[in-house]
Design an enzyme around this catalytic site. Structure first.
Site, PDB file in Angstrom:
ATOM      1  N   TYR A 232      -7.368  12.976 -21.224  1.00 41.68           N
ATOM      2  CA  TYR A 232      -8.082  11.634 -20.552  1.00 41.68           C
ATOM      3  C   TYR A 232      -9.359  12.028 -19.919  1.00 41.68           C
ATOM      4  O   TYR A 232      -9.558  12.845 -19.023  1.00 41.68           O
ATOM      5  CB  TYR A 232      -7.060  11.037 -19.757  1.00 41.68           C
ATOM      6  CG  TYR A 232      -7.907   9.778 -19.239  1.00 41.68           C
ATOM      7  CD1 TYR A 232      -8.113   8.613 -19.951  1.00 41.68           C
ATOM      8  CD2 TYR A 232      -8.474   9.879 -17.762  1.00 41.68           C
ATOM      9  CE1 TYR A 232      -8.863   7.700 -19.314  1.00 41.68           C
ATOM     10  CE2 TYR A 232      -8.986   8.723 -17.171  1.00 41.68           C
ATOM     11  CZ  TYR A 232      -9.269   7.601 -17.995  1.00 41.68           C
ATOM     12  OH  TYR A 232      -9.922   6.497 -17.483  1.00 41.68           O
TER      13      TYR A 232
ATOM     14  N   GLY B 161     -10.524   4.550 -19.332  1.00 42.30           N
ATOM     15  CA  GLY B 161      -9.627   3.332 -19.154  1.00 42.30           C
ATOM     16  C   GLY B 161      -9.326   2.930 -20.373  1.00 42.30           C
ATOM     17  O   GLY B 161      -8.588   3.637 -21.206  1.00 42.30           O
TER      18      GLY B 161
ATOM     19  N   HIS C 109     -21.030   2.505 -14.066  1.00 43.69           N
ATOM     20  CA  HIS C 109     -20.436   2.149 -12.764  1.00 43.69           C
ATOM     21  C   HIS C 109     -21.297   1.804 -11.786  1.00 43.69           C
ATOM     22  O   HIS C 109     -20.923   1.547 -10.579  1.00 43.69           O
ATOM     23  CB  HIS C 109     -19.289   2.927 -12.390  1.00 43.69           C
ATOM     24  CG  HIS C 109     -18.113   2.995 -13.088  1.00 43.69           C
ATOM     25  ND1 HIS C 109     -17.609   3.927 -13.988  1.00 43.69           N
ATOM     26  CD2 HIS C 109     -17.059   2.089 -13.119  1.00 43.69           C
ATOM     27  CE1 HIS C 109     -16.453   3.663 -14.517  1.00 43.69           C
ATOM     28  NE2 HIS C 109     -16.146   2.587 -13.995  1.00 43.69           N
TER      29      HIS C 109
ATOM     30  N   ASN D 117     -13.349   9.480  -9.370  1.00 43.87           N
ATOM     31  CA  ASN D 117     -11.864   9.017  -9.462  1.00 43.87           C
ATOM     32  C   ASN D 117     -10.931   9.365  -8.250  1.00 43.87           C
ATOM     33  O   ASN D 117     -10.263  10.285  -8.501  1.00 43.87           O
ATOM     34  CB  ASN D 117     -11.417   9.588 -10.685  1.00 43.87           C
ATOM     35  CG  ASN D 117     -10.022   8.798 -11.273  1.00 43.87           C
ATOM     36  OD1 ASN D 117      -9.249   9.506 -11.914  1.00 43.87           O
ATOM     37  ND2 ASN D 117     -10.015   7.629 -11.156  1.00 43.87           N
TER      38      ASN D 117
ATOM     39  N   ARG E 237       2.561 -10.829  30.907  1.00 39.77           N
ATOM     40  CA  ARG E 237       3.852 -10.269  30.848  1.00 39.77           C
ATOM     41  C   ARG E 237       4.207  -9.369  29.654  1.00 39.77           C
ATOM     42  O   ARG E 237       4.952  -8.571  29.798  1.00 39.77           O
ATOM     43  CB  ARG E 237       4.703 -11.295  31.234  1.00 39.77           C
ATOM     44  CG  ARG E 237       6.100 -10.981  31.635  1.00 39.77           C
ATOM     45  CD  ARG E 237       7.393 -11.928  31.559  1.00 39.77           C
ATOM     46  NE  ARG E 237       6.967 -13.228  31.561  1.00 39.77           N
ATOM     47  CZ  ARG E 237       7.638 -14.024  31.300  1.00 39.77           C
ATOM     48  NH1 ARG E 237       8.886 -14.086  30.769  1.00 39.77           N
ATOM     49  NH2 ARG E 237       7.526 -15.331  31.271  1.00 39.77           N
TER      50      ARG E 237
END
Length: 547
Positions: A65, A72, A95, A207, A310
């Site tokens: 891959y 993708g 990208h 990645n 408080r």
């Protein structure tokens, strides 16, 4: 401290980077020598072995891959080894579609450092010289312009990290000092040679979760200083209200011993020690006496303060405890292989998986921003007590000094400051909505479950900034209230903080603009000056609990 790490030098091995080192390299002190990050020799050797395995597997012409396949949903498209290097450059360019403002310099520096360290583990099939080029940019302070928006926090920070990767190949623009230059020109000035990427190397650069984690580490660091500021502001308000310091007694908090709650209560006891303004339950009883005769009386003062005072240890303590548990998570993330695939040199094979999914960072940041926004709400409620004469125990309305009595009706003191604090608090609370619930399916349903961690981390940064502004307003109002009560009666440590604030912000003796005052005190919080004035730790070490 690692044996190879010194104040001026941090050697990256992919396993030992601390959150403290991330912050100090991302935000170099202006008057101190800048620390330098370098690749540890063992990490360089591991990276080289991983790259050699990647080369051998690529030559076998089997589908791997992102190496010899598309990305993708295009994983079914196998290419030849001869085209694998070109594929990496295409990956980066397609990208480059980020939007929104550019990330600030400290986030970009942290991103460069974290990505280099994650790749230094030697699992990513990337040559050591490419990792070193990331560090060259950090060392030369050549900071690529990286739009903040565009990452889903799964499949890594693909879009923002592409702007980092583009800089390594000599493309895009970068900030150098106060100038914005083409990266190629910045490289020439610094003597840096662009890299030519090999198979998998573009994917290894983009990645991962480094951009998300950079925001997260800096947001966590800043939240620690906000917790300290909230403790100091609570001490101011407790004194301004002539409040009951017995609420912070050690017995009470040992009975519910959450570590953060214990720490905040102890800090409030320390801050209020020696005060002649705050009181105790026993002193209140001495003043009001016992019920003598009859069945009922109206007490002229409360024996318990409002919840916002408080319960301050129970609110600020949650933030402290949140920081304690997210510290180890973030430490793991900055020392992890977060890309895909990874190369196992022992077995001689690739592994395909999903370490790019930033689920832990997203969960940490959604929790952090909730805890931080709750502190903003706490401080806003405390402010409401001291500006309102129905609750302030004799302080003038809106903290307008009595010297202005001749001009009654003209001056409104802190009325506008309360409005601003309320508005900013509301924005912090709105922004605390959990981002990780908004997973979407995208990229042809390949990325059908995503973390949204980048949005969560950016939101945590924003909530921290907003809370810092609320804290600044609360501290300025608290200082005003102490002036009206008589600062000489305050505890020594709150007097010290009061003096610091007064060195930057004058007493409000008439209506005037106060936005610059808010910015000045917000800086005192963020740079640690406020904590130092109180003798508190400028930052708590979230690395201490790390694995």
């Amino acid at each position: 401290m690692n044996t190879w790490t010194t104040p001026a030098r941090v050697e990256l091995d992919g396993k030992s980077l601390t959150l403290r080192d991330v912050v100090r390299l991302a935000r170099p002190a202006p008057h101190e020598p800048t620390a330098r990050a370098v690749l540890h020799p063992a990490a360089a050797a591991a990276a080289q072995n991983s790259a050699r395995l990647r080369e051998r597997l690529t030559a076998e012409r089997k589908p791997i891959y992102g190496v010899t396949t598309g990305f993708g949903d295009s994983v079914t498209q196998q290419i030849s080894p001869e085209r694998a290097a070109r594929l990496q450059h295409h990956l980066i360019r397609y990208h480059l579609n980020g939007v929104g403002p550019n990330a600030p310099a400290d986030v970009v520096r942290a991103t460069l450092l974290i990505r280099a360290n994650c790749l230094a583990r030697g699992n990513s099939g990337i040559r050591p010289q490419v990792i070193e080029r990331l560090l060259d940019h950090l060392d030369a302070d050549i900071l690529p312009l990286v739009p903040e928006r565009g990452s889903l926090g799964a499949s890594g920070d693909l879009v923002p990290l592409c702007y980092i990767a583009a800089a390594l190949i000599g493309e895009g623009e970068a900030e150098v000092g106060k100038r914005v230059l083409p990266v190629a020109e910045a490289h020439r000035e610094a003597g840096i040679t662009p890299v030519t990427l090999e198979a998998k190397e573009g994917l290894a650069l983009i990645n991962g979760t480094a951009f998300t984690t950079a925001f997260a580490v800096l947001a966590a660091h800043d939240a620690g200083r906000l917790a300290t500021a909230a403790e100091i502001a609570t001490a101011f308000v407790s004194e301004a209200l002539l409040g009951n310091a017995s609420h912070f007694d050690a017995f009470l908090h040992r009975a519910k011993p959450h570590p953060g709650q214990l720490a905040t209560a102890a800090e409030l006891r320390r801050l209020l020690a020696g005060s002649r303004l705050s009181t105790t339950y026993e002193k209140i009883l001495d003043a009001i006496g016992a019920l003598e005769g009859g069945d009922h009386r109206e007490l002229d003062r409360r024996i318990q303060d409002h919840y916002s005072v408080r319960c301050a240890p129970q609110v600020v303590g949650v933030l402290r405890d949140t920081l304690a548990w997210i510290g180890p998570w973030l430490t793991t993330e900055v020392n992890a292989s977060t890309d895909n695939p990874l190369f196992d040199t022992a077995e001689g094979r690739p592994h395909h998986g999903g370490n790019f999914y930033a689920g832990h960072v997203g969960q940490a940041m959604d929790s952090l921003k909730t805890a931080t926004a709750n502190v903003a709400d706490l401080l806003d409620r405390q402010l409401a007590l001291i500006v309102d004469p129905k609750f302030s125990g004799g302080l003038p309305a809106n903290l307008v000094p009595s010297a202005l009595a001749r001009e009654t009706g003209l001056h409104h003191g802190f009325k506008g400051m309360q409005i601003a604090a309320s508005a900013v608090t509301a924005e912090a609370l709105k922004t605390a909505l959990p981002a990780t619930l908004f997973s979407r399916s995208t990229e042809a349903h390949n990325q059908d479950k995503v973390s949204m961690a980048t949005a969560a981390a950016r939101d945590a940064r924003t909530v921290g900034e907003l809370t810092g502004q609320v804290a600044a307003i609360a501290l300025i109002a608290g200082a005003q209230a102490l002036d009206l009560r008589g600062p000489d009666r305050a505890a020594p440590r709150t007097r010290s903080v009061h003096a610091l604030i007064r060195s930057h912000v004058p007493f409000t003796d008439r209506d005037r603009r106060m936005d610059h005052d808010i910015a000045a005190v917000a800086r005192l919080i963020s740079d640690g000056s406020l904590a130092r004035a109180a003798g508190s730790p400028a930052e708590r070490d979230t690395d201490a609990a790390a694995p």
